[in-house]
Design an enzyme around this catalytic site. Structure first.
Site, PDB file in Angstrom:
ATOM      1  N   GLU A   1      68.921  23.083  25.528  1.00  0.00           N
ATOM      2  CA  GLU A   1      67.202  23.840  25.581  1.00  0.00           C
ATOM      3  C   GLU A   1      66.934  23.275  26.779  1.00  0.00           C
ATOM      4  O   GLU A   1      66.402  24.136  28.055  1.00  0.00           O
ATOM      5  CB  GLU A   1      66.996  23.525  24.785  1.00  0.00           C
ATOM      6  CG  GLU A   1      65.569  24.528  24.713  1.00  0.00           C
ATOM      7  CD  GLU A   1      64.375  24.980  23.609  1.00  0.00           C
ATOM      8  OE1 GLU A   1      63.116  24.203  23.517  1.00  0.00           O
ATOM      9  OE2 GLU A   1      65.125  25.016  22.871  1.00  0.00           O
TER      10      GLU A   1
ATOM     11  N   ALA B   1      62.599  31.921  19.569  1.00  0.00           N
ATOM     12  CA  ALA B   1      61.154  31.954  19.354  1.00  0.00           C
ATOM     13  C   ALA B   1      61.020  30.701  20.495  1.00  0.00           C
ATOM     14  O   ALA B   1      61.941  30.042  20.254  1.00  0.00           O
ATOM     15  CB  ALA B   1      60.149  32.248  18.065  1.00  0.00           C
ATOM     16  N   ASP B   2      59.635  30.399  20.945  1.00  0.00           N
ATOM     17  CA  ASP B   2      60.241  29.378  21.609  1.00  0.00           C
ATOM     18  C   ASP B   2      58.892  29.185  21.968  1.00  0.00           C
ATOM     19  O   ASP B   2      57.524  29.367  22.104  1.00  0.00           O
ATOM     20  CB  ASP B   2      60.596  28.922  23.362  1.00  0.00           C
ATOM     21  CG  ASP B   2      60.262  27.595  23.559  1.00  0.00           C
ATOM     22  OD1 ASP B   2      61.557  26.448  22.916  1.00  0.00           O
ATOM     23  OD2 ASP B   2      59.683  27.588  24.462  1.00  0.00           O
ATOM     24  N   THR B   3      58.229  27.408  21.928  1.00  0.00           N
ATOM     25  CA  THR B   3      56.792  27.520  21.613  1.00  0.00           C
ATOM     26  C   THR B   3      56.361  26.560  22.227  1.00  0.00           C
ATOM     27  O   THR B   3      56.955  25.713  22.980  1.00  0.00           O
ATOM     28  CB  THR B   3      55.989  26.872  19.948  1.00  0.00           C
ATOM     29  OG1 THR B   3      56.295  27.995  19.409  1.00  0.00           O
ATOM     30  CG2 THR B   3      54.589  26.490  20.596  1.00  0.00           C
TER      31      THR B   3
ATOM     32  N   GLY C   1      56.673  32.069  22.833  1.00  0.00           N
ATOM     33  CA  GLY C   1      57.633  33.390  23.141  1.00  0.00           C
ATOM     34  C   GLY C   1      58.193  34.146  21.879  1.00  0.00           C
ATOM     35  O   GLY C   1      58.928  33.000  21.175  1.00  0.00           O
TER      36      GLY C   1
END
Length: 228
Positions: free
Chosen positions: A37, A77-79, A114
């Protein structure tokens, strides 16, 4: 109409996301997308508030290469935590965590999560994604509170070096919008994306006047209280 042919594959290492998605009562399994990531995000060139969804989409592409993705809907998901025009990532070490928490103290910032749902249908990748933004005001916690929080180890794997749900530190003073978005998985957004695949939750949300944009927050809070 619920699609009974596929359950969900939550491609996330986050235990909080696993707890949140369980509130939908849809069968799910866990997997970790085989991607780097941090290295991937170095290639992003768009606006900072688009980074979370961009990352979630690339996580989904990685997860779709996993064998178990063939029979499941992939959820990723990613924050990101945004302060002014900067992305505050996960702390590199304790001193960096201390710096992040001090920069947020007593100030408003934005949390963007997202979410992407993807599947391989007839040999083709089908993907739907969206993001949600929540303004958050941090309380004026002290340096001593910061030190105690860092000593607990909780901030070290979290964007912005804090977990909104931490019962001891309790870092926030006000949240304008979806609480679950700040935790890391807005169920209201996820439910909308699952509908594109004919999948609906097997439980109904509980309306929460404090969080009208996400009626799932109250249900999640009740699950937390029951498991405490």
């Amino acid at each position: 109409m619920l699609n009974h042919q596929k359950s969900l594959l939550l491609a996330s290492a986050s235990p909080r996301r696993r707890q949140i998605i369980a509130a939908l009562n849809i069968p799910y399994t866990i997997g970790i997308a085989p991607i780097d990531e941090d290295a991937m995000q170095t290639h992003y060139r768009g606006p900072i508030d688009g980074l979370a969804q961009w990352t979630a989409a690339h996580k989904a592409l990685g997860a779709l290469t996993m064998p178990e993705a063939r029979s499941n809907l992939v959820v990723t998901a990613d924050t990101t935590v945004l302060l002014d025009d900067q992305v505050l990532g996960k702390p590199r070490d304790e001193e960096h965590a201390r710096s992040l928490l001090r920069s947020l103290r007593g100030r408003w910032h934005r949390v963007v999560t997202g979410v992407v749902v993807a599947s391989i249908i007839d040999g083709q990748i089908t993907m739907h994604g969206s993001s949600q933004m929540t303004p958050v005001l941090m309380r004026p916690y002290t340096d001593e509170e910061i030190d105690a929080y860092i000593a607990s180890g909780d901030p070290m794997d979290k964007a912005g070096a804090y977990g909104v749900q931490n019962p001891d530190f309790q870092p926030t003073e006000r949240i304008q919008g979806c609480y679950l978005n700040v935790v890391g998985l807005p169920l209201c957004t996820l439910v909308e994306l699952l509908a594109h695949f004919g999948v609906a939750p097997l439980s109904e949300p509980v309306e929460d006047p404090a969080c009208p944009c996400c009626p799932w927050s109250e249900r999640f809070a009740r699950r937390e209280e029951a498991s405490a």
